[in-house]
Enzyme design. Structure first.
Site, mmCIF file in Angstrom:
data_model
loop_
_atom_site.group_PDB
_atom_site.id
_atom_site.type_symbol
_atom_site.label_atom_id
_atom_site.label_comp_id
_atom_site.label_asym_id
_atom_site.label_seq_id
_atom_site.Cartn_x
_atom_site.Cartn_y
_atom_site.Cartn_z
ATOM 1 N N GLU A 1 -9.949 2.580 -5.044
ATOM 2 C CA GLU A 1 -9.520 3.971 -4.734
ATOM 3 C C GLU A 1 -8.304 4.425 -5.451
ATOM 4 O O GLU A 1 -7.276 4.732 -4.921
ATOM 5 C CB GLU A 1 -9.350 4.365 -3.368
ATOM 6 C CG GLU A 1 -10.414 3.910 -2.230
ATOM 7 C CD GLU A 1 -10.073 3.816 -0.830
ATOM 8 O OE1 GLU A 1 -10.859 4.286 0.103
ATOM 9 O OE2 GLU A 1 -8.904 3.454 -0.301
ATOM 10 N N ASP B 1 0.845 -1.179 -0.047
ATOM 11 C CA ASP B 1 0.096 -0.046 0.080
ATOM 12 C C ASP B 1 0.911 1.387 0.082
ATOM 13 O O ASP B 1 2.160 1.165 -0.083
ATOM 14 C CB ASP B 1 -1.205 -0.128 1.332
ATOM 15 C CG ASP B 1 -2.323 0.617 0.987
ATOM 16 O OD1 ASP B 1 -2.368 1.770 0.384
ATOM 17 O OD2 ASP B 1 -3.085 0.040 1.050
ATOM 18 N N HIS C 1 -3.081 2.978 -4.590
ATOM 19 C CA HIS C 1 -2.159 2.573 -3.247
ATOM 20 C C HIS C 1 -0.837 1.718 -3.643
ATOM 21 O O HIS C 1 -0.541 0.912 -3.046
ATOM 22 C CB HIS C 1 -3.330 1.589 -2.790
ATOM 23 C CG HIS C 1 -4.212 1.993 -2.201
ATOM 24 N ND1 HIS C 1 -4.296 2.813 -0.846
ATOM 25 C CD2 HIS C 1 -5.538 2.070 -2.483
ATOM 26 C CE1 HIS C 1 -5.776 3.098 -0.512
ATOM 27 N NE2 HIS C 1 -6.484 2.632 -1.479
HETATM 28 C C1 TNX Z 1 -11.033 1.644 2.371
HETATM 29 S S1 TNX Z 1 -11.610 -1.125 1.672
HETATM 30 C C2 TNX Z 1 -9.911 0.826 1.952
HETATM 31 C C3 TNX Z 1 -8.594 0.911 2.869
HETATM 32 C C4 TNX Z 1 -8.730 1.412 4.021
HETATM 33 C C5 TNX Z 1 -10.215 1.291 4.639
HETATM 34 C C6 TNX Z 1 -10.310 2.012 5.935
HETATM 35 C C7 TNX Z 1 -10.727 -0.771 0.470
HETATM 36 C C8 TNX Z 1 -10.859 -1.566 -0.781
HETATM 37 N N1 TNX Z 1 -9.945 0.567 0.671
HETATM 38 O O1 TNX Z 1 -7.660 1.317 1.862
HETATM 39 O O2 TNX Z 1 -7.815 1.021 4.627
HETATM 40 O O3 TNX Z 1 -11.120 1.878 3.984
HETATM 41 O O4 TNX Z 1 -11.419 1.362 6.847
#
Ligand code: TNX
Length: 545
Positions: free
Chosen positions: A331, A197, A267
């Protein structure tokens, strides 16, 4: 007054009776499908075990381990023998991961058709025995008998997962094994391991040594939720390929497959800081010290980025035999792709066009997912991605992990894709488990008590049901720095999760579960897990609502 006393005596007697009854019951979590107990019992102390040759060969080793634990705990020798009174037999009619236990005065017979079935039968037996079976230190009043009767058991879902984020904070191989141990107790079969990440790259890749030299360490970490702050302390760590292989086989022996995640194309800041040419601007980049979603993502306009991904994923496939490889996909802001000449040239050369629903850049991410998926398919692997992979064009054969609620999973199933439910409404173990936030360690937010986790029910039509492979909880670790905090967030919510994953709806019952938890909590205690006690503070063993 007199009347009231009679009432009190009656209530006490009834509750005592129900407690005694409960003791003859098996406090197994997750609750087996069918338990029927009759008269009499079988005492396992000093018993010996026979394992049929028709069972997979690894069963012998597992049973041997159990016999060893039994010997240590009871102080009487238990071992494998051709004339064992604890018999493990093959039954071709039993589905995968299922088992049947028949307990009679003269012995115990276990039937299964595969390795996991044998594991789960033994886990159920262990939960019926005194807790010293886990630690080897018997108490004087330990009784090693199991009531006569039968247990028929089979899981509701075949994917029963827990995700562990070791990027935001790093956990030692010993701690990862400790988590695997408790997964085994609760019959989970997948550890989804989030290894990369923005805040740290944790897996050794021989071809790209900078990933662990540079990408595994950050110069500091933000303090609490102040993302501009910085504690100035170098933080990091990584797993060597040897360590990873060791964990893979440790988990496999417990019936658990480790599914690695290489989160892409977002990420990726830790990788970009190691190899800045992987980014759209060329950097320089720094391993991120704060939490959130970074705008710096892989440049997918350059062919060299795909060479990098294929090289990394080749080594990942060599370490992890898992049929599924998780490629993230969540994301991923497309800001830098919009201004990147290479990405824009790629969009033009592929003839990608945006539409009213999605931008051209969204489709560029779909193209990336597709290329990676094709590469992994050439290695005989399948991809899983977070539900963002539904945006743009969903890649053939991709399995969707539904995290922003359950809709993503349902939508994926509607268009014929497999899905795993991991909605943040229930299964984000980084969320608070009590409303009294002031008395809890700092968490990301949200609220998911044990009871809330337990209450998840997927109401899906039978025709879609075949596409819902299972359920998983996600343990993100932005705010979790220590082993004891990690265990506190996982336990006992993992127990509730295990019943969502394993039990058919008719067998779920919060009161029964909460009662059974009185036994499991002692197992946690003896094994040295730090578990949260909220549910016990509110619950007394005979408390039947
Ligand atoms: C969302 S769930 C994210 C993570 C974070 C998390 C914190 C997801 C696919 N991505 O990168 O750590 O929320 O709750």
């Amino acid at each position: 007054m007199y009347k009231l006393n009679i009432k009190i005596v009656a209530v006490v007697l009834i509750s005592l009776m129900s407690c005694t009854q409960e003791k003859n019951e098996a406090n197994i979590i997750p609750r087996p499908n069918e338990i029927t107990f009759g008269r009499g019992s079988f005492n396992l102390s000093g018993s010996s075990a026979f394992v049929s040759e028709a069972l997979p060969s690894e069963c012998k080793e597992y049973v041997k381990g159990f016999m060893k634990q039994l010997s240590t705990a009871c102080g009487e020798k238990s071992e494998l023998s051709d004339r064992g009174n604890v018999r493990f037999l093959y039954d071709a009619k039993l589905p995968e991961e299922s088992y049947r236990i028949k307990s009679e005065r003269q012995g115990l017979t276990v039937f299964a058709s595969d390795y996991n079935g044998i594991i789960y039968a033994i886990q159920s037996i262990k939960q019926m025995l005194p807790v010293s079976i886990y630690t080897g230190k018997a108490d004087v009043d330990d009784v090693w008998s199991i009531p006569c009767g039968t247990i028929n058991d089979s899981p509701r879902f075949h994917y029963r997962g827990l995700m562990l984020d070791c990027s935001r904070h790093f956990f030692s191989t010993d701690e990862v094994k400790k988590i695997i141990d408790v997964m085994e107790i609760h019959k989970l079969n997948r550890l989804h391991w989030h290894l990369t990440d923005d805040q740290g790259w944790r897996v050794e890749i021989k071809k790209y040594p900078e990933l662990i030299k540079v990408g595994a360490y950050r110069d500091g970490t933000c303090i609490g939720k102040d993302f501009e702050s910085d504690d100035g302390i170098t933080y990091g760590g990584f797993y060597t390929q040897e360590e990873l292989k060791d964990i893979v086989s440790y988990a496999a022996a417990k019936g658990i497959t480790i599914m690695p995640e290489i989160d892409l194309p977002g990420h990726m800041q830790a990788a970009l800081s190691s190899y800045p040419q992987l980014g759209c601007t060329g950097g320089p980049y720094k391993v991120w010290k704060r939490w959130g979603v970074s705008n710096d993502v892989l440049c997918v306009g350059k062919e060299s980025t795909f060479t990098f991904l294929e090289d990394v994923l080749s080594e990942i496939c060599d370490i992890f035999p898992s049929e599924y490889i998780h490629i993230g996909g969540d994301e991923c802001p497309t800001d830098c792709w919009k201004t990147c000449p290479a990405c824009q040239a790629k969009i033009a050369s592929l003839g990608i066009k945006g539409d009213e629903k999605y931008s051209a850049e969204h489709y560029l991410q779909s193209y990336t997912t597709e290329k990676v998926s094709e590469f992994l398919a050439s290695k005989g692997r399948k991809i899983i991605g977070w539900d963002e992979i539904l945006e743009g064009k969903i890649v053939d054969g991709a399995t969707v992990m539904s995290w922003r609620g359950s809709e993503g999973g349902v939508n994926a199933a509607l268009v014929g894709h497999d899905a795993i439910m991991t909605p943040n409404s229930h299964f984000y173990f980084d969320h608070y488990q009590s409303k009294d936030e002031d008395n809890e360690p700092l968490a990301i937010g949200g609220y998911s008590s044990v009871e809330h986790v337990y209450g998840y029910d997927i109401d899906i039509s039978p025709e879609l049901a075949g596409h819902i492979l299972g359920v998983q909880a996600n343990m993100w670790t932005e705010y979790i720095k220590t082993d004891s905090h990690l265990e506190y967030m996982i336990l006992p919510r993992l127990a509730a999760l295990s019943e969502v994953q394993w039990c058919h709806v008719v067998n779920k019952n919060w009161n029964r579960f909460a009662n059974d938890m009185q036994h499991i909590r002692i197992i946690y205690e003896r094994l040295g897990y730090n578990y949260a006690t909220h549910m016990f503070d509110k619950w007394s063993p005979c408390d039947q609502a």
